[in-house]
Design an enzyme around this catalytic site. Structure first.
Site, PDB file in Angstrom:
ATOM      1  N   PRO A 117    -113.787-103.457  -0.965  1.00  0.00           N
ATOM      2  CA  PRO A 117    -112.995-103.087   0.273  1.00  0.00           C
ATOM      3  C   PRO A 117    -113.776-103.175   1.514  1.00  0.00           C
ATOM      4  O   PRO A 117    -115.145-103.471   1.629  1.00  0.00           O
ATOM      5  CB  PRO A 117    -112.866-101.373   0.017  1.00  0.00           C
ATOM      6  CG  PRO A 117    -113.917-101.284  -0.793  1.00  0.00           C
ATOM      7  CD  PRO A 117    -114.395-102.361  -1.811  1.00  0.00           C
ATOM      8  N   ASN A 120    -116.214 -99.474   2.144  1.00  0.00           N
ATOM      9  CA  ASN A 120    -117.566 -99.471   1.587  1.00  0.00           C
ATOM     10  C   ASN A 120    -117.923-100.777   1.003  1.00  0.00           C
ATOM     11  O   ASN A 120    -118.039-100.963  -0.039  1.00  0.00           O
ATOM     12  CB  ASN A 120    -117.515 -98.632   0.264  1.00  0.00           C
ATOM     13  CG  ASN A 120    -116.934 -97.185   1.172  1.00  0.00           C
ATOM     14  OD1 ASN A 120    -117.574 -96.280   1.411  1.00  0.00           O
ATOM     15  ND2 ASN A 120    -115.875 -96.742   0.361  1.00  0.00           N
ATOM     16  N   GLY A 200    -106.572-101.403  -1.101  1.00  0.00           N
ATOM     17  CA  GLY A 200    -105.324-100.686  -1.005  1.00  0.00           C
ATOM     18  C   GLY A 200    -104.271-100.478  -2.262  1.00  0.00           C
ATOM     19  O   GLY A 200    -104.530-101.116  -3.185  1.00  0.00           O
ATOM     20  N   GLY A 218    -106.902 -95.128  -7.569  1.00  0.00           N
ATOM     21  CA  GLY A 218    -105.594 -94.434  -6.799  1.00  0.00           C
ATOM     22  C   GLY A 218    -106.338 -93.733  -5.558  1.00  0.00           C
ATOM     23  O   GLY A 218    -107.469 -93.683  -5.588  1.00  0.00           O
ATOM     24  N   CYS A 251    -112.674 -92.433  -0.774  1.00  0.00           N
ATOM     25  CA  CYS A 251    -111.528 -91.618  -1.051  1.00  0.00           C
ATOM     26  C   CYS A 251    -111.575 -90.361  -1.784  1.00  0.00           C
ATOM     27  O   CYS A 251    -110.679 -89.513  -1.929  1.00  0.00           O
ATOM     28  CB  CYS A 251    -110.511 -92.517  -1.970  1.00  0.00           C
ATOM     29  SG  CYS A 251    -111.451 -93.275  -3.316  1.00  0.00           S
ATOM     30  N   GLU A 344    -103.816 -87.919   2.577  1.00  0.00           N
ATOM     31  CA  GLU A 344    -105.286 -88.441   2.726  1.00  0.00           C
ATOM     32  C   GLU A 344    -105.353 -89.172   3.931  1.00  0.00           C
ATOM     33  O   GLU A 344    -104.426 -90.124   4.446  1.00  0.00           O
ATOM     34  CB  GLU A 344    -105.386 -89.519   1.525  1.00  0.00           C
ATOM     35  CG  GLU A 344    -106.719 -90.186   1.721  1.00  0.00           C
ATOM     36  CD  GLU A 344    -106.772 -91.117   0.575  1.00  0.00           C
ATOM     37  OE1 GLU A 344    -107.988 -91.607  -0.169  1.00  0.00           O
ATOM     38  OE2 GLU A 344    -105.876 -92.189   0.397  1.00  0.00           O
ATOM     39  N   LEU A 423    -113.881 -94.979  -9.064  1.00  0.00           N
ATOM     40  CA  LEU A 423    -113.673 -93.740  -9.617  1.00  0.00           C
ATOM     41  C   LEU A 423    -112.228 -94.066 -10.402  1.00  0.00           C
ATOM     42  O   LEU A 423    -111.176 -93.760  -9.538  1.00  0.00           O
ATOM     43  CB  LEU A 423    -113.612 -92.510  -8.640  1.00  0.00           C
ATOM     44  CG  LEU A 423    -114.849 -92.500  -7.914  1.00  0.00           C
ATOM     45  CD1 LEU A 423    -114.786 -91.399  -6.723  1.00  0.00           C
ATOM     46  CD2 LEU A 423    -116.254 -92.541  -8.716  1.00  0.00           C
TER      47      LEU A 423
END
Length: 676
Positions: A117, A120, A200, A218, A251, A344, A423
């Protein structure tokens, strides 16, 4: 013809890199654990020496986050991850359970397709490369289009480190022409064994739809609950530190504070003192419209990873320059799409709720997770162990961080969880695992298992086994090889010994005896006399097949075999005749020619005791039906050949033979009696 279409260029590059990586991995699969570990350490060292340049490049290229926090994230990946996997076995035998008789052996998946991504970029590239190489795989990185330069820079540093340690070329590669179509092509390539998808929701779904095993993540809508026994000052400090870390780009950073009423005012005051700016209702509305554009349910990329003061300025709000987070006060019922700041936000913006007690706090935290963070992360600040356990067990999240920043705790920085930038959210979050992803997820384990419970080899027909005779015919293949017709199934011993058993109406003729001298000069007449003497010693009348005290059966038809024929057949059995069918008469086993199922008559002159003593020793391979003596070697030989050993009440067994035979069900008892 040169390619000018970006998608076509990206697709072609994906194909070439996947093939090159597969070739390198085949060579790498032959490396020892020591060689693999040396390459991992070399890669980690190269990354650790460049954490700051990589952080600066990432911020310059993407505009997300800040350099100091990105240095921390790069250090986590380059130092903490190799420290956590150091000593982990990933090559050859992983573990051995001698008690269960199972050996587990590592098997790499091959090529890892790693989607990186923009939030990060360098830290995720380092982390995914190290865990992939540790599991003896090759890796191809597919960067986010807005972070290609910094991710390829990280991949180049890692590849150089690997090559210095002897890694094959092509083990670590990065796409330089990334498009969505090119990434999809990479994920679908046959060389790829598994996908590590961080990005995403659409990209993660594409990974799941590729037909390949995939580890995706997620969204995280992380609630942080301040229970009445909490150290409020530390709790607020942890929450703001987590939310402002790299400006909320991870996230698992906190999205909402939920405080019990008894500590609400202290929590609000601590927030003000530690750099929080509380939005008025009008200001909160402005920020909400900025964070989520009309018709969109994902954060506006212009505010992702930006400082709180920058976002406030973009929204037309005058916040102090030292503002660390923006806080919007909401009511407990204000959760869902109609309340954007309850979702979020991937930026230093927090919602603040107050609840009367633990039960209502648990209910509100569950609603927030169900709105957009199922399976991900939550946090609780409390000194009450029972309240902490009650909260943790009730949460639909697989990382419950206690008395620490949610983001730092979830990635293994402030806890002993495995240090990871991917994660898993488990089944609630649509993921295959709830773990922090490590090398163990990027390899398979083959299992070598020894037999611990014997399998019954049903070589004896069930009806005979139940009746107690258990005399099996010779294999059909042997009969065909000997060019003789297959004999009919032998009668059970009960039928042979019973005085009510009727003789067969017609018997096929006995085969002609072997030519003279075919048995090496054996006197068949002498054998017949020996047989008659044995029958007499067992109390069996001539031609009866039963003890003397039992009436003889009906007269034998003229077609019955003569004594000399029977003697000849017994000699054939002992000295190499064609295959015979075994049958038991009383306590004495005999071999009878094909087409004959029982002995009707044994005749001949009686043999003297001296003649019996001169009886030649039988060959070692004689298959006696009811054994007189059985040793451990006899049992093992029968097990090897998948045969049964037939015993009676007179059979003597050695202790080791008895234990081994009973354990593996080798024995078949043909008459009542105990084993000695």
């Amino acid at each position: 013809m040169s390619l000018r279409d970006r998608d076509l260029i990206s697709i072609q590059e994906a194909r070439e890199l996947a093939a090159r990586a597969a070739a390198a991995q085949k060579k790498f699969a032959a490396f020892s654990q020591e060689q693999v570990d040396a390459i991992v350490e070399a890669c980690a060292k190269a990354a650790a020496e460049n954490v700051e340049p990589l952080a600066r490049t990432a911020v310059e290229e993407t505009g997300f986050g800040n350099v100091p926090d990105k240095i921390v994230k790069n250090t986590l990946a380059a130092v903490n991850v190799p420290r956590a996997i150091r000593g982990l076995r990933t090559v050859g035998i992983l573990r051995e359970d001698r008690e269960k008789g199972i050996v587990e052996v590592a098997s790499p998946v091959g090529v890892v397709a790693a989607v990186i991504p923009s939030t990060n970029p360098t830290s995720t590239a380092i982390y995914k490369t190290l865990i992939s190489i540790k599991a003896q795989n090759a890796i191809v990185l597919s960067p986010h289009p807005s972070a290609i330069r910094c991710i390829c820079q990280a991949a180049t540093l890692l590849e150089r480190g690997a090559l210095t340690a002897g890694a094959p070329e092509g083990l670590i590669q990065c796409m330089q022409n990334t498009t969505l179509e090119g990434t999809r092509e990479l994920m679908r390539r046959p060389e790829v064994g598994v996908i590590l998808a961080t990005g995403g929701t659409g990209l993660v779904r594409a990974a799941y739809g590729s037909g390949k095993p995939a580890y995706g993540v997620g969204p995280g809508n992380v609630p942080a609950f301040i229970e009445r026994t909490a150290d409020v000052r530390k709790a607020v400090a942890d929450i703001i530190a987590g939310k402002s870390f790299d400006y909320g780009t991870i996230c698992s950073s906190e999205q909402a504070i939920i405080a019990e009423e008894s500590v609400r005012e202290r929590a609000l005051e601590e927030c003000r003192q530690q750099g929080a700016y509380f939005l008025s209702s009008e200001e909160a509305e402005k920020v909400a419209r900025l964070v989520f554009l009309p018709g969109s349910y994902t954060p506006n990329t212009k505010i992702v990873g930006r400082a709180a003061s920058v976002i406030a300025e973009m929204a037309g709000i005058k916040a102090p320059p030292a503002t660390r987070v923006l806080v919007a006060r909401l009511e407990p019922e204000q959760v869902g799409r109609e309340f954007p700041l309850s979702a979020e936000k991937l930026s230093p913006i927090l919602a603040f709720y107050a609840v009367p007690n633990l039960a209502t706090g648990i209910a509100l935290c569950r609603r927030l997770l169900e709105f957009g963070g199922l399976g991900h992360t939550c946090a609780i600040h409390s000194q009450n162990r029972s309240a902490t356990l009650e909260f943790g067990q009730a949460m639909p999240a697989f990382r419950v961080v206690v008395n620490s920043s949610a983001v730092h705790g979830s990635i293994g920085y402030s806890t002993n969880l495995f240090p990871a930038m991917t994660l898993g959210c488990g089944a609630p979050g649509g993921n295959i695992t709830s773990d922090n992803i490590g090398p163990q997820h990027l390899m398979n384990a083959k299992r070598i298992a020894w037999e611990t419970r014997g399998v019954e080899h049903r070589t004896v027909p069930a009806d005979q086994r139940l009746l107690g005779a258990a005399i099996a015919p010779e294999p059909e293949a042997v009969q065909k090889k000997m060019n003789t017709p297959m004999a009919p199934a032998p009668l059970p011993s009960a039928a042979v010994q019973s005085p009510q058993a009727k003789p067969e109406e017609k018997r096929p003729a006995d085969p002609a005896p072997n030519p003279a001298g075919s048995t090496g000069g054996v006197d068949r007449a002498a054998i017949a006399r020996v047989v008659e003497n044995v029958l007499a010693a067992q109390g069996i009348a001539r031609g009866s097949g039963a003890p003397k005290s039992v009436p003889s059966p009906a007269p034998v038809p003229k077609e019955s075999p003569s004594p000399s024929s029977i003697a000849a057949e017994i000699a054939d059995r002992l000295f190499g005749s064609p295959a015979k069918t075994k049958v038991e008469v009383a306590d004495t086993p005999f071999a009878v020619s094909p087409g004959t199922t029982k002995i009707e008559e044994v005749a001949g002159p009686s043999a003297t005791a001296a003649e019996v003593g001169r009886r030649p020793d039988p060959p070692a391979k004689i298959n006696i039906e009811i054994q007189a003596f059985v040793s451990e070697n006899d049992v093992r030989r029968a097990m090897t050949r998948s045969e049964k050993i037939f015993i009676g009440r007179k059979t003597i067994l050695t202790p080791s033979a008895r234990d081994l035979g009973l354990e593996h069900e080798v024995f078949v008892e043909t008459e009542a009696g105990s084993i000695r």
